[in-house]
Scaffold this motif. Sequence first.
Motif, PDB file in Angstrom:
ATOM      1  N   LYS A  55     -20.409 -49.536  44.447  1.00 53.73           N
ATOM      2  CA  LYS A  55     -22.117 -50.372  43.294  1.00 53.73           C
ATOM      3  C   LYS A  55     -21.976 -50.558  42.418  1.00 53.73           C
ATOM      4  N   HIS A  56     -21.504 -49.475  41.176  1.00 49.92           N
ATOM      5  CA  HIS A  56     -21.527 -49.390  40.033  1.00 49.92           C
ATOM      6  C   HIS A  56     -20.489 -50.552  39.525  1.00 49.92           C
ATOM      7  N   GLN A  57     -19.246 -50.912  40.297  1.00 49.71           N
ATOM      8  CA  GLN A  57     -18.636 -52.129  40.269  1.00 49.71           C
ATOM      9  C   GLN A  57     -19.496 -53.473  40.443  1.00 49.71           C
ATOM     10  N   TYR A  58     -19.800 -53.270  41.371  1.00 52.56           N
ATOM     11  CA  TYR A  58     -21.151 -55.007  41.418  1.00 52.56           C
ATOM     12  C   TYR A  58     -21.727 -55.247  40.228  1.00 52.56           C
ATOM     13  N   THR A  59     -22.113 -53.995  39.423  1.00 47.68           N
ATOM     14  CA  THR A  59     -23.482 -53.838  38.649  1.00 47.68           C
ATOM     15  C   THR A  59     -22.589 -54.245  37.127  1.00 47.68           C
ATOM     16  N   ALA A  60     -21.228 -53.925  37.280  1.00 47.43           N
ATOM     17  CA  ALA A  60     -21.254 -54.435  36.100  1.00 47.43           C
ATOM     18  C   ALA A  60     -20.322 -55.971  35.729  1.00 47.43           C
ATOM     19  N   ILE A  61     -19.888 -56.392  37.490  1.00 44.93           N
ATOM     20  CA  ILE A  61     -19.532 -57.448  37.348  1.00 44.93           C
ATOM     21  C   ILE A  61     -20.962 -58.663  37.623  1.00 44.93           C
ATOM     22  N   GLU A  62     -22.136 -58.127  37.588  1.00 47.36           N
ATOM     23  CA  GLU A  62     -23.345 -58.847  37.253  1.00 47.36           C
ATOM     24  C   GLU A  62     -23.426 -59.026  35.692  1.00 47.36           C
ATOM     25  N   GLU A  63     -23.520 -58.021  35.344  1.00 47.01           N
ATOM     26  CA  GLU A  63     -23.616 -57.326  33.964  1.00 47.01           C
ATOM     27  C   GLU A  63     -22.470 -58.157  32.658  1.00 47.01           C
ATOM     28  N   ALA A  64     -21.027 -59.020  33.658  1.00 48.63           N
ATOM     29  CA  ALA A  64     -20.621 -59.773  32.497  1.00 48.63           C
ATOM     30  C   ALA A  64     -20.704 -61.174  33.073  1.00 48.63           C
ATOM     31  N   ILE A  65     -21.054 -61.556  34.223  1.00 47.41           N
ATOM     32  CA  ILE A  65     -22.023 -62.494  34.584  1.00 47.41           C
ATOM     33  C   ILE A  65     -23.352 -62.920  33.673  1.00 47.41           C
TER      34      ILE A  65
END
Length: 394
Positions: A12-22
Amino acid sequence: MLVLEYKIKAKKHQYTAIEEAIKTTQFVRNKCLRYWMDAPREAKLNGYALNKYSTELRNEFKFVADLNSMAVQSSAERAWLAISRFYDNCKNIVSGKKGYPRFQHDNRSVEYKTSGWKLNPIKRRITMTDKKGIGELKLLGKWDIQAYPVKEIKRVRLVRRADGYYCQFCIGVDASDPHPETNNEIGLDVGLESFYTDSNGYQEPNPKFFRKAEKSVKQAQRRIYKKVKKSLGRKKARGIFARKHLRISRQRTEHASRIARHVVKSNDLIAYENLQVRNLLKNHCLAKSISDVSWGLFRQWIEYFAGKFGKLAIAVAPHYTSQKCSSCGVIVKKSLSTRTHVCSCGCSLHRDENAAINILNLAKQARDGQSQSNANGLVASTLSGESLIGQVTR
């Protein structure tokens, strides 16, 4: 250029990090666009100036500096792509709106170049090495990315869709696969009654993916507005609605690519109409059906496979192809509801088959008058003063 796509499995925290990069990618693009808008006219900014400005953003904002430097440059290139497209449309005097660049509010991807990531040499895993905290991602898919040299991977994209996150690899390899000649030629007339009718009389059924799922899509859309705004229930309802549209989109893409591949492999010359689908969609009675049948998508796949297999694809002007008799050339006026072409010369055909034969004849005339074709196996349309690429984009 070859594109391989994997689905991402992460925490879950990795998906959040991807969303932050987007979101950071969207921020940089919009800031570059604002920088171009506010610049004086005599400045004459270009793509290099926007790349330089993106470096200033890295020094000013820490969350931008956390993103890989090449990913930030890629975000600036997205802004310049929109600007240059607007300039080209104005220069070429494109009819209608010229596509003035707009701020983005729904960005769904972040693109890395040759740095910011590290591919596992054995397992299907990729590690994002910038400071966004994405870390190692597991790749789910059937493609063998290790079969290609790492230096040939020119782009890595992380994409968000309605059903999850995906990783795309853009590989700089030659995708051509020449096929032997078949000595067959075919003309295609797309329609709504059937997906297409060829010059041999064959009619491909129209799958009507959206029409079949329309009731379910409408029900999912109504559920959205029954939920409280910004609530978790509304977010889930929107996700269900988006996944239904995503499924329809994938069905159209799979169907168009499969049919186009078969048509191109079976023929050396493929002729089709140069339809302006955008203008046809102005007919409110047929707009939904035209969108559902995806004529433009079918054409794109035909041109792609023609270039890959070394075949010839020719777009011809659609004027009077349905009215002209394929046997004697006489114009026989008929309404759209008249499905049979009957001429005084004794020719009696389905109107779509008659049109397909006329399309093939026009393509043969264009081929005989064309001294050479381009590298993609495409010949310029019979419309004078137009380029095939320009017609496809419009």
